[in-house]
Design a protein around this motif. Sequence first.
Motif, PDB file in Angstrom:
ATOM      1  N   TYR A 117       0.836  -1.196   0.000  1.00 51.35           N
ATOM      2  CA  TYR A 117       0.000   0.000   0.000  1.00 51.35           C
ATOM      3  C   TYR A 117       0.874   1.250   0.000  1.00 51.35           C
ATOM      4  O   TYR A 117       2.012   1.223   0.447  1.00 51.35           O
ATOM      5  N   ARG A 118       0.322   2.338  -0.518  1.00 49.62           N
ATOM      6  CA  ARG A 118       0.958   3.650  -0.467  1.00 49.62           C
ATOM      7  C   ARG A 118       0.528   4.325   0.833  1.00 49.62           C
ATOM      8  O   ARG A 118      -0.631   4.700   0.994  1.00 49.62           O
ATOM      9  N   VAL A 119       1.460   4.521   1.719  1.00 54.72           N
ATOM     10  CA  VAL A 119       1.088   5.031   3.036  1.00 54.72           C
ATOM     11  C   VAL A 119       0.508   6.437   2.954  1.00 54.72           C
ATOM     12  O   VAL A 119      -0.298   6.838   3.806  1.00 54.72           O
ATOM     13  N   ALA A 120       0.879   7.225   1.923  1.00 56.54           N
ATOM     14  CA  ALA A 120       0.416   8.604   1.817  1.00 56.54           C
ATOM     15  C   ALA A 120      -0.863   8.755   1.010  1.00 56.54           C
ATOM     16  O   ALA A 120      -1.380   9.868   0.892  1.00 56.54           O
ATOM     17  N   ALA A 121      -1.378   7.683   0.457  1.00 54.23           N
ATOM     18  CA  ALA A 121      -2.574   7.794  -0.389  1.00 54.23           C
ATOM     19  C   ALA A 121      -3.798   8.095   0.469  1.00 54.23           C
ATOM     20  O   ALA A 121      -4.111   7.337   1.400  1.00 54.23           O
ATOM     21  N   PRO A 122      -4.516   9.167   0.204  1.00 57.20           N
ATOM     22  CA  PRO A 122      -5.707   9.488   1.002  1.00 57.20           C
ATOM     23  C   PRO A 122      -6.738   8.354   1.030  1.00 57.20           C
ATOM     24  O   PRO A 122      -7.366   8.113   2.073  1.00 57.20           O
ATOM     25  N   LEU A 123      -6.919   7.655  -0.097  1.00 61.14           N
ATOM     26  CA  LEU A 123      -7.897   6.583  -0.126  1.00 61.14           C
ATOM     27  C   LEU A 123      -7.471   5.418   0.766  1.00 61.14           C
ATOM     28  O   LEU A 123      -8.303   4.809   1.453  1.00 61.14           O
ATOM     29  N   TRP A 124      -6.169   5.095   0.762  1.00 58.75           N
ATOM     30  CA  TRP A 124      -5.674   4.037   1.655  1.00 58.75           C
ATOM     31  C   TRP A 124      -5.926   4.422   3.108  1.00 58.75           C
ATOM     32  O   TRP A 124      -6.401   3.616   3.912  1.00 58.75           O
ATOM     33  N   ARG A 125      -5.630   5.665   3.452  1.00 57.64           N
ATOM     34  CA  ARG A 125      -5.852   6.129   4.814  1.00 57.64           C
ATOM     35  C   ARG A 125      -7.329   5.985   5.192  1.00 57.64           C
ATOM     36  O   ARG A 125      -7.667   5.583   6.313  1.00 57.64           O
ATOM     37  N   GLU A 126      -8.206   6.301   4.261  1.00 59.82           N
ATOM     38  CA  GLU A 126      -9.649   6.208   4.509  1.00 59.82           C
ATOM     39  C   GLU A 126     -10.052   4.769   4.834  1.00 59.82           C
ATOM     40  O   GLU A 126     -10.793   4.511   5.792  1.00 59.82           O
ATOM     41  N   TYR A 127      -9.555   3.817   4.039  1.00 67.12           N
ATOM     42  CA  TYR A 127      -9.874   2.412   4.292  1.00 67.12           C
ATOM     43  C   TYR A 127      -9.294   1.943   5.634  1.00 67.12           C
ATOM     44  O   TYR A 127      -9.968   1.249   6.411  1.00 67.12           O
ATOM     45  N   ALA A 128      -8.046   2.296   5.906  1.00 72.61           N
ATOM     46  CA  ALA A 128      -7.385   1.832   7.122  1.00 72.61           C
ATOM     47  C   ALA A 128      -8.048   2.417   8.367  1.00 72.61           C
ATOM     48  O   ALA A 128      -8.219   1.721   9.385  1.00 72.61           O
ATOM     49  N   VAL A 129      -8.415   3.684   8.311  1.00 74.99           N
ATOM     50  CA  VAL A 129      -9.096   4.315   9.438  1.00 74.99           C
ATOM     51  C   VAL A 129     -10.450   3.656   9.676  1.00 74.99           C
ATOM     52  O   VAL A 129     -10.846   3.393  10.828  1.00 74.99           O
ATOM     53  N   ALA A 130     -11.174   3.362   8.604  1.00 80.59           N
ATOM     54  CA  ALA A 130     -12.485   2.736   8.751  1.00 80.59           C
ATOM     55  C   ALA A 130     -12.366   1.355   9.390  1.00 80.59           C
ATOM     56  O   ALA A 130     -13.185   0.989  10.258  1.00 80.59           O
TER      57      ALA A 130
END
Length: 665
Positions: A117-130
């Motif tokens: 995963y790209r740690v800085a990708a906003p979409l990745w952050r959204e999934y991980a936070v959820a």
Amino acid sequence: MTNPWPLGVDGIAYGGDYNPEQWPLATRVEDVELMQQAGVTLVSVGIFSWAQLEPRPGEYDFGWLDDILDRLAAAGIKVALATATASPPPWLTRKHPELLPELADGTVLHPGGRQAYRVAAPLWREYAVAMTRRMAERYRAHPALALWHVDNELGCHVPHDFSDDAAAAFRRWLESRYGTVEALNAAWGTAFWSQRYDSFDEVLPPRSAPTYPNPTQQLDFARYSSDELLVHYRALRDVLREVTPHVPTTTNLMLSTGTKWMDYFSWAGDLDLIANDHYTRAHDPLAHVELALSADLTRGVAGGDPWVLMEHSTSAVNWQPRNRTKRPGEMLRHSLAHVAHGADAVMYFQWRQSAAGAEKYHSAMLPHAGTDTDVWRSTVELGAALKAIGEVKGSRVRSDVAIVWDYPSWWGVELDSHPSTDVTYPDRVLAHYRALWERHVSVDVVAPSADLSRYRLVVVPTLYVTSDADAANIAAAAAAGATVLVTYFSGIVDEHDHVRLGGYPGAFRDLLGVRTEEFWALQEGETLTLDDGSVADVWSERIHPADGTEVVRTFVDGDLAGGPAVTRRAVGEGSAWYLATRLDDAALGALTEALLVEAGVEPVLSGVPAGVEVARRQADDGRSWLFVLNHTDAPVDLPPGEVLTGRTSGGQVHAGGYAVLREQV
């Protein structure tokens, strides 16, 4: 003030990673029974379980996790519950291939391993936070929950991502750091090679280029990458603190001489407690010395507080070129060494050895061969030993010696286009540490900004990147009475990787009372002799000592024959030594002895044979405990004290054995 601790865990915590999703129900039932036999009190659960918990987008299956957490709670075993975000499920990167990270040359790192995963990708952050929120809300009140384990070994496989998402985040980071593009140009020295930028939008990560990328760009990208991984941790941690403010939160760091790219000193303030993963190197006959250094570094990042050994191995690992089985007693000594150096929890990867997957040959507490094995018997013995020394929990290690460790200097000193590729970082720190370890001296490993006022001896190896504030901090230690040793290629550049003009060693020129006119890097295999017969290699310098600076050792051969190799200058109540070459082990040991004598530093215990490790932990009420770890093939005499646990008999510690003693108050 001591940091929070896993809820409801008494004594020295014991356990490891547990992956029940790999096993049928009958095996899970057996696991809990065997954990009780072994004395397990804490396990990490759910680290790589996202694909099992959410097999399809928006469809969840928590039944198996509910069941095992209930069973563990009923057995009195606490859980470090993971956010399950350590590796995205295949459906996520199939749906969003734009989340896959990229190397400097544009190569995409595809799924099939982990951390894709790209740690800085906003979409990745959204999934991980959820996903983190779903875990927190479901298990917020579960009686097994003792600690949150955020993600896993952040940056282990992808410390740097060079994708477009990373480029955008890097630009934001640079704008926050420098404010204006003019300040960026000044910091990066972009007048060189026509690299001047007119806006932040023109800046890229240091992707593959025709020749050497800008060195300050590389250094700042390393800083950014460490910070961006920390930003990701904070995003998940903040959800956990919102939903479960009563539960401490951490992630497993990788503090060792082999993990380069995360500045863990800058992470420490964001973790409720420090947890570390450490693995010894099969090829190294002195792996236990590197273990001790890494444990002391972990304690340094923890600010002296007790910490969690989140992972290590019972025997062989799976990822080294040749994975050596641990010798009899080695597992026990390694585990207790971490405790001796400040750990209040001993955990392994993993509880039950996997039958499939890339880590199936990685040892575990319960091996493939089952309970009729030396590994299992050692697992049970260690559980009993840790229970016997439960009173050690909360005590601390106290040291009169500090070694300065600095991640930006590690990154900077090993950049390209330098005087010599043989000038490296962690091996030199380890060399100085080993000289102290062999003399049974307790050592703190600290950042250059740490409070150095309480130390009698401060060793500063290759502090290449040195800020004015850190230079002043080290100088103040000498003025206050410490003996300070600074080694070659220190103080050379400021935090922007700009050379400090006027002569090396730049930031330490006044403190040391020397001015180096020119480096004199040696060729491969080339050696020099000093006037006491010491042998040196890799490095020398044309040095001009100032008035009042004593020349302790000189070169007797080579182009710099007659010139200084080691100097000393009185500073206030203390002194500042400069080592301008790389000494062999014997010579470095002799220099270390001289420094210890001058500083008035005593060993933890006198009269200890070579190869025997001794360490002391002390409580505020005056109690103390001595750890004796016999890394030799001969028995050694027990020192005075009440033996709480050990492999001892007849007043001796067995060959390859250990003992923990309560000392007399």
